[in-house]
Structures are given as structure tokens and as C-alpha cells.
Design an enzyme around this catalytic site. Structure first.
Site, PDB file in Angstrom:
ATOM      1  N   ARG A  66      21.227 -27.011  33.122  1.00 54.77           N
ATOM      2  CA  ARG A  66      22.437 -28.233  33.091  1.00 54.77           C
ATOM      3  C   ARG A  66      21.958 -29.407  32.771  1.00 54.77           C
ATOM      4  O   ARG A  66      22.571 -30.333  32.118  1.00 54.77           O
ATOM      5  CB  ARG A  66      23.027 -28.088  34.734  1.00 54.77           C
ATOM      6  N   LEU A  94      29.371 -31.444  37.528  1.00 59.93           N
ATOM      7  CA  LEU A  94      28.342 -32.516  36.742  1.00 59.93           C
ATOM      8  C   LEU A  94      27.488 -32.891  37.883  1.00 59.93           C
ATOM      9  O   LEU A  94      27.771 -33.255  39.250  1.00 59.93           O
ATOM     10  CB  LEU A  94      29.380 -33.551  36.224  1.00 59.93           C
ATOM     11  N   HIS A 110      42.799 -32.552  39.316  1.00 53.51           N
ATOM     12  CA  HIS A 110      42.500 -31.399  39.980  1.00 53.51           C
ATOM     13  C   HIS A 110      44.096 -30.794  40.460  1.00 53.51           C
ATOM     14  O   HIS A 110      44.961 -31.491  40.947  1.00 53.51           O
ATOM     15  CB  HIS A 110      41.893 -31.561  41.170  1.00 53.51           C
TER      16      HIS A 110
HETATM   17  N1  LIG Z   1      30.227 -33.922  40.409  1.00 50.07           N
HETATM   18  C1  LIG Z   1      31.514 -33.537  40.187  1.00 50.07           C
HETATM   19  N2  LIG Z   1      31.700 -32.762  38.970  1.00 50.07           N
HETATM   20  C2  LIG Z   1      33.036 -32.165  38.756  1.00 50.07           C
HETATM   21  C3  LIG Z   1      34.066 -32.757  39.492  1.00 50.07           C
HETATM   22  C4  LIG Z   1      33.778 -33.499  40.584  1.00 50.07           C
HETATM   23  O1  LIG Z   1      34.757 -34.035  41.391  1.00 50.07           O
HETATM   24  N3  LIG Z   1      32.460 -33.913  40.854  1.00 50.07           N
HETATM   25  N4  LIG Z   1      35.256 -32.575  39.001  1.00 50.07           N
HETATM   26  C5  LIG Z   1      35.344 -31.281  38.317  1.00 50.07           C
HETATM   27  C6  LIG Z   1      36.646 -30.502  38.002  1.00 50.07           C
HETATM   28  N5  LIG Z   1      37.117 -29.426  38.821  1.00 50.07           N
HETATM   29  C7  LIG Z   1      37.856 -29.471  39.694  1.00 50.07           C
HETATM   30  O2  LIG Z   1      38.928 -30.142  39.480  1.00 50.07           O
HETATM   31  C8  LIG Z   1      35.914 -28.220  38.951  1.00 50.07           C
HETATM   32  C9  LIG Z   1      35.530 -27.618  37.614  1.00 50.07           C
HETATM   33  C10 LIG Z   1      34.508 -26.468  37.534  1.00 50.07           C
HETATM   34  C11 LIG Z   1      34.128 -25.811  38.619  1.00 50.07           C
HETATM   35  C12 LIG Z   1      33.270 -24.766  38.528  1.00 50.07           C
HETATM   36  O3  LIG Z   1      32.955 -24.161  39.675  1.00 50.07           O
HETATM   37  N6  LIG Z   1      32.609 -24.721  37.496  1.00 50.07           N
HETATM   38  C13 LIG Z   1      31.575 -23.631  37.309  1.00 50.07           C
HETATM   39  C14 LIG Z   1      31.668 -23.111  35.804  1.00 50.07           C
HETATM   40  C15 LIG Z   1      33.186 -22.552  35.532  1.00 50.07           C
HETATM   41  C16 LIG Z   1      33.398 -22.250  33.991  1.00 50.07           C
HETATM   42  O4  LIG Z   1      32.640 -22.860  33.368  1.00 50.07           O
HETATM   43  O5  LIG Z   1      34.359 -21.306  33.762  1.00 50.07           O
HETATM   44  C17 LIG Z   1      30.148 -24.378  37.294  1.00 50.07           C
HETATM   45  O6  LIG Z   1      29.856 -25.387  36.813  1.00 50.07           O
HETATM   46  O7  LIG Z   1      29.251 -23.590  37.614  1.00 50.07           O
HETATM   47  C18 LIG Z   1      34.595 -26.433  40.023  1.00 50.07           C
HETATM   48  C19 LIG Z   1      35.554 -27.743  40.021  1.00 50.07           C
HETATM   49  C20 LIG Z   1      34.455 -31.330  37.205  1.00 50.07           C
HETATM   50  N7  LIG Z   1      33.109 -31.623  37.555  1.00 50.07           N
HETATM   51  N1  LIG Z   2      38.992 -27.962  38.383  1.00 44.27           N
HETATM   52  C1  LIG Z   2      39.389 -28.422  37.217  1.00 44.27           C
HETATM   53  C2  LIG Z   2      40.683 -27.835  36.796  1.00 44.27           C
HETATM   54  O1  LIG Z   2      41.074 -26.660  37.252  1.00 44.27           O
HETATM   55  N2  LIG Z   2      41.576 -28.315  36.174  1.00 44.27           N
HETATM   56  C3  LIG Z   2      42.884 -27.549  35.487  1.00 44.27           C
HETATM   57  O2  LIG Z   2      42.505 -26.888  34.284  1.00 44.27           O
HETATM   58  C4  LIG Z   2      44.025 -26.955  33.933  1.00 44.27           C
HETATM   59  C5  LIG Z   2      44.061 -26.583  32.473  1.00 44.27           C
HETATM   60  O3  LIG Z   2      44.062 -28.008  31.878  1.00 44.27           O
HETATM   61  P1  LIG Z   2      44.317 -28.362  30.370  1.00 44.27           P
HETATM   62  O4  LIG Z   2      45.657 -27.670  29.946  1.00 44.27           O
HETATM   63  O5  LIG Z   2      44.767 -29.806  30.337  1.00 44.27           O
HETATM   64  O6  LIG Z   2      43.225 -27.862  29.650  1.00 44.27           O
HETATM   65  C6  LIG Z   2      44.813 -27.788  34.709  1.00 44.27           C
HETATM   66  O7  LIG Z   2      45.921 -27.382  35.525  1.00 44.27           O
HETATM   67  C7  LIG Z   2      43.858 -28.840  35.226  1.00 44.27           C
HETATM   68  O8  LIG Z   2      44.363 -29.184  36.476  1.00 44.27           O
END
Ligand SMILES: Nc1nc2c(c(=O)[nH]1)N[C@@H](CN(C=O)c1ccc(C(=O)N[C@@H](CCC(=O)O)C(=O)O)cc1)CN2
Ligand SMILES: NCC(=O)N[C@@H]1O[C@H](COP(=O)([O-])[O-])[C@@H](O)[C@H]1O
EC number: 2.1.2.2
Length: 202
Positions: A66, A94, A110
Site C-alpha cells: 500500500r 487509504l 458511499h
Molecule cells: N481511509 C479511508 N479510505 C477510504 C474511505 C474512507 O472513508 N476512509 N472510503 C472508501 C470507499 N469505500 C466505501 O465507501 C470503501 C472502498 C473499499 C473498501 C475495501 O475494503 N477495499 C479493499 C479492496 C477491495 C477491492 O480492491 O476491490 C481494500 O482496500 O483492501 C472499503 C470501503 C475509500 N477509501
Molecule cells: N465503498 C465505495 C463504493 O462501494 N462505491 C460505490 O461503487 C459504485 C460504483 O460507482 P461508479 O459507477 O461511480 O464507478 C457506486 O454505487 C458507489 O457508491
């Protein structure tokens, strides 16, 4: 002043498309200056190119962990000198250092009514919980996941017989209305606060 916005995507980019269309209105107080994807070849990149917006791919699979990925992502964003960063279907958690580099000026959409149903698979969570109202949230990104101050929300009904796909489709339409409205409100609030500060300086 027109705010410079960079958008992070991971896939289809339908929320990016909603933001692009909003920014096409000269009266909208923001312009999208760069789109960055952590996945190559996604349709969101085509949407950005069709709108004449610069794109870059920072493929998380090309980095050993990461930290180096996020260092490259941060460099790509800083090169664009954005005022605001919008996560739009961006699917990487992140690290705190990255979030703090853009403290208070990074938004995420979200697909749930936070604080309910954080993380992934929000529609499945909602159906399993039996809620009758679902929706989406635009919030400020903080180191904690899906936990930052809420900028705006939109609610939709959960209907009898809904599946994850039917509920996701209904919420996605609401997302496309919510994100541009929330970005406008966020940008205008920041501009008003900055103007207020200058008054005291004078
Ligand atoms: N520090 C933060 N990072 C992110 C946030 C946040 O609020 N604080 N919002 C997310 C968006 N998100 C939900 O809205 C979300 C996106 C991804 C994951 C997750 O578990 N991702 C996995 C990998 C999944 C993949 O690559 O398909 C991971 O990172 O291991 C959870 C929530 C964006 N970042
Ligand atoms: N946790 C993050 C998450 O789940 N995001 C979700 O991904 C979908 C595809 O978005 P897109 O069509 O804009 O790519 C959207 O529903 C968005 O809310």
C-alpha cells in the site's frame, strides 16, 4: 472561484459521469482537472477522455504494498494541484498518512445511509437487516473507514422483492443526483469560509 477537482475511480465511473455533466455547466463552481484510476482499462477512464479530462492509471497491483502505491497516487494528485478530491467508486482503503495529506478536502460517496452499513456489500447488508429505507451518503474522508462528517444524504425505499441488484440500481440513481449537489455545497461553503477569513485579515 472555480474549484479544481481531481476524481479517483476504480470502475464504471457513473458517479464520475454525473460530476462531469454537472461541471459542464459554466455556473457550477467546480471543474474536473484530472481522473485517476487504480485499475487499468475501466470504463470510467473512457468517460473522462470523452469529456477531455486528463487521466492517469496508478495500478495498485503494480506496487509492492500500500505505501508505494499511495505514494505514487499522492504524486499524481499533487501534480494536478486540486482544491478537492472526490472518490467516486474508488475501492481502496487509504492509509491515515494519505488522508491527512488532503485533510478536510477529500469526499467519498458511499452507497448506504451512514453510519449504517459501512464497508463493502452495503446493499446485501441492508436487505439482510430488513430496513425499509436505504440510500447513499457523501462524506468527508477520514482515516477511519466511512466515518467522516456527512455532507449530504439521499434516501430511497426498499421495495418488496428487492434484490441486491435492484436496490443498487435505485440507490445509484440517487447517487448521481446527490454527488453533484453535495460537491456544490461543499465548494461553496469552503469559498465562503475563505472569504470570511480574508475579511478578518483586512
Ligand atoms: N481511509 C479511508 N479510505 C477510504 C474511505 C474512507 O472513508 N476512509 N472510503 C472508501 C470507499 N469505500 C466505501 O465507501 C470503501 C472502498 C473499499 C473498501 C475495501 O475494503 N477495499 C479493499 C479492496 C477491495 C477491492 O480492491 O476491490 C481494500 O482496500 O483492501 C472499503 C470501503 C475509500 N477509501
Ligand atoms: N465503498 C465505495 C463504493 O462501494 N462505491 C460505490 O461503487 C459504485 C460504483 O460507482 P461508479 O459507477 O461511480 O464507478 C457506486 O454505487 C458507489 O457508491
Amino acid at each position: 472561484m472555480t474549484a479544481r477537482v481531481a476524481v479517483l475511480i476504480s470502475g464504471s465511473g457513473s458517479n464520475l459521469q454525473a460530476l462531469l455533466e454537472a461541471c459542464a455547466d459554466e455556473a457550477f463552481p467546480a471543474e474536473i482537472v484530472k481522473v485517476v484510476s487504480n485499475r487499468p482499462g475501466v470504463y470510467g477512464l473512457e468517460r473522462a477522455a470523452a469529456a477531455g479530462v486528463r487521466t492517469e492509471v496508478i495500478d495498485h497491483k503494480a506496487y509492492e504494498g500500500r505505501a508505494p502505491f499511495e505514494a505514487a497516487l499522492r504524486g499524481s494528485l499533487e501534480e494536478a494541484a486540486p482544491d478537492v478530491i472526490c472518490l467516486a467508486g474508488f475501492m481502496r482503503v487509504l492509509a491515515a498518512d494519505f488522508v491527512r495529506a488532503f485533510e478536510g478536502r477529500m469526499l467519498n460517496i458511499h452507497p448506504s445511509l451512514l453510519p449504517a452499513f459501512r464497508g463493502l456489500h452495503t446493499h446485501r447488508q441492508a436487505l439482510e437487516a430488513g430496513v425499509k429505507i436505504a440510500g447513499c451518503t457523501v462524506h468527508v474522508v477520514t482515516p477511519a473507514l466511512d466515518d467522516g462528517p456527512i455532507v449530504g444524504q439521499a434516501a430511497v425505499p426498499v421495495l418488496p422483492g428487492d434484490t441486491e441488484d435492484s436496490l443498487a440500481a435505485r440507490i445509484l440513481k440517487a447517487e448521481h443526483r446527490l454527488y453533484p449537489a453535495a460537491l456544490r455545497a461543499f465548494v461553496e461553503k469552503r469559498a465562503a469560509e475563505a472569504e470570511g477569513a480574508s475579511l478578518f485579515v483586512v
